[in-house]
Design a protein around this motif. Structure first.
Motif, PDB file in Angstrom:
ATOM      1  N   ILE A 198       0.835  -1.206   0.000  1.00 39.66           N
ATOM      2  CA  ILE A 198       0.000   0.000   0.000  1.00 39.66           C
ATOM      3  C   ILE A 198       0.867   1.252   0.000  1.00 39.66           C
ATOM      4  CG2 ILE A 198      -1.671   1.316   1.359  1.00 39.66           C
ATOM      5  CD1 ILE A 198      -2.841  -1.350   2.291  1.00 39.66           C
ATOM      6  N   LEU A 199       1.914   1.263   0.826  1.00 44.19           N
ATOM      7  CA  LEU A 199       2.808   2.422   0.863  1.00 44.19           C
ATOM      8  C   LEU A 199       3.514   2.623  -0.470  1.00 44.19           C
ATOM      9  CD1 LEU A 199       4.379   1.995   4.427  1.00 44.19           C
ATOM     10  CD2 LEU A 199       2.634   3.636   3.715  1.00 44.19           C
ATOM     11  N   ILE A 202       1.018   4.174  -2.907  1.00 39.59           N
ATOM     12  CA  ILE A 202       0.790   5.593  -2.608  1.00 39.59           C
ATOM     13  C   ILE A 202       1.980   6.437  -3.060  1.00 39.59           C
ATOM     14  CG2 ILE A 202       0.508   7.256  -0.732  1.00 39.59           C
ATOM     15  CD1 ILE A 202      -1.082   5.132   0.774  1.00 39.59           C
ATOM     16  N   ALA A 203       3.202   5.952  -2.804  1.00 38.32           N
ATOM     17  CA  ALA A 203       4.395   6.708  -3.195  1.00 38.32           C
ATOM     18  C   ALA A 203       4.482   6.856  -4.708  1.00 38.32           C
ATOM     19  CB  ALA A 203       5.645   6.017  -2.652  1.00 38.32           C
ATOM     20  N   ALA A 205       1.979   6.686  -6.874  1.00 36.25           N
ATOM     21  CA  ALA A 205       0.893   7.552  -7.333  1.00 36.25           C
ATOM     22  C   ALA A 205       1.220   9.021  -7.078  1.00 36.25           C
ATOM     23  CB  ALA A 205      -0.405   7.159  -6.629  1.00 36.25           C
ATOM     24  N   THR A 206       1.779   9.326  -5.904  1.00 36.80           N
ATOM     25  CA  THR A 206       2.155  10.712  -5.588  1.00 36.80           C
ATOM     26  C   THR A 206       3.219  11.227  -6.545  1.00 36.80           C
ATOM     27  OG1 THR A 206       1.661  10.293  -3.254  1.00 36.80           O
ATOM     28  CG2 THR A 206       3.001  12.228  -3.766  1.00 36.80           C
TER      29      THR A 206
END
Length: 270
Positions: A198-199, A202-203, A205-206
């Motif tokens: 998940i992390l 998110i990284a 995608a950011t």
């Protein structure tokens, strides 16, 4: 133990069968206590419980009866240990040394009534990688007797699957291979946890959103709109009249006071 038979081709429809057996000469003949029946209620097999297998031949007799005609009986002497289907080894465990590549496989021999010696058995051990798409056995061993074996892992970052079966090697034990054991899993496998995934998502995608925003702003010139330019200050000396050096006179006055000499320099405009 399970015994089965088929009705004779020309047997009348009312034919019924009965099984009698004698485990040894010292025992009395006994009739089957648990018959297996077909859809017509005819006995076609028998199940025996708590059978003590011995080294001498057992006697079996299947007798039939019918109101219409006599039925030919069938008899046979059988060495039960030769047709016995062995159970797989039990209590299979695998313990690996995490500092080394060695794993110790241990098990218990099949429990049979007529032999309690480890040397009477041989074992087949099949080991493969977990998740192997080909599903082929990576390692196969045949071991005579004993109840343990050392296995050296070629990859300490993979999980392995192990199964075993047994057969008679000597003594009065069936030489046919028995059933496979349940699969035993061992070894380590480096798996990224769900929280780490998940992390990472998110990284990534950011980072993608940031890159897209920068590229868009470069094309749309939105940086100038968001951050206005600060005007540069004008020079305070602009527009002052030029000074004619010929109109300047330098006057030097020396003043002496006690131990200190002060020199004053002044420009006087005439």
């Amino acid at each position: 133990m399970k015994c089965t038979w088929q009705a004779g081709r020309d047997a009348p429809g009312d034919t019924q069968y009965f099984l009698y057996w004698q485990n040894s000469r010292d025992n009395d003949a006994m009739e089957c206590e648990l018959y297996i029946k077909d859809e017509n209620g005819r006995n076609t097999g028998c199940r025996f419980q708590n059978v003590m297998i011995k080294t001498e031949k057992s006697y079996f007799l299947v007798n039939g009866s019918s109101k219409d005609s006599p039925i030919q009986f069938y008899e046979e002497y059988i060495l039960l240990y030769e047709i016995e289907k062995l159970m797989p080894p039990s209590n299979i465990t695998v313990n690996c040394d995490e500092m080394k590549n060695n794993c110790r496989i241990q098990w218990q021999r099949p429990q049979i009534s007529h032999s309690n010696k480890d040397k009477c058995f041989k074992y087949e051990i099949n080991i493969k990688y977990k998740g192997d798409p080909e599903g082929k056995n990576k390692y196969t061993f045949i071991q005579e007797g004993g109840n343990s074996r050392m296995f050296q892992r070629s990859n300490t970052r993979r999980k392995y699957l192990l199964k075993m079966r047994s057969a008679g090697s000597a003594c009065f034990v069936s030489s046919a291979w028995g059933e496979w054991s349940a699969t035993v899993e061992f070894g380590n496998e480096e798996i990224i946890s769900s929280s780490v995934w998940i992390l990472l998502v998110i990284a990534v995608a950011t980072l993608l959103v940031t890159i897209i925003t920068i590229l868009f702003c470069q094309r749309a010139a939105c940086w100038k709109a968001a951050f206005s330019q600060i005007p540069e200050p004008k020079s305070s000396f602009c527009g002052l009249p030029d000074t004619n050096p010929e109109l300047m006179e330098r006057k030097i006055q020396s003043v002496t006071s006690e131990n200190e000499e002060i020199i004053l320099v002044a420009d006087v405009e005439k």
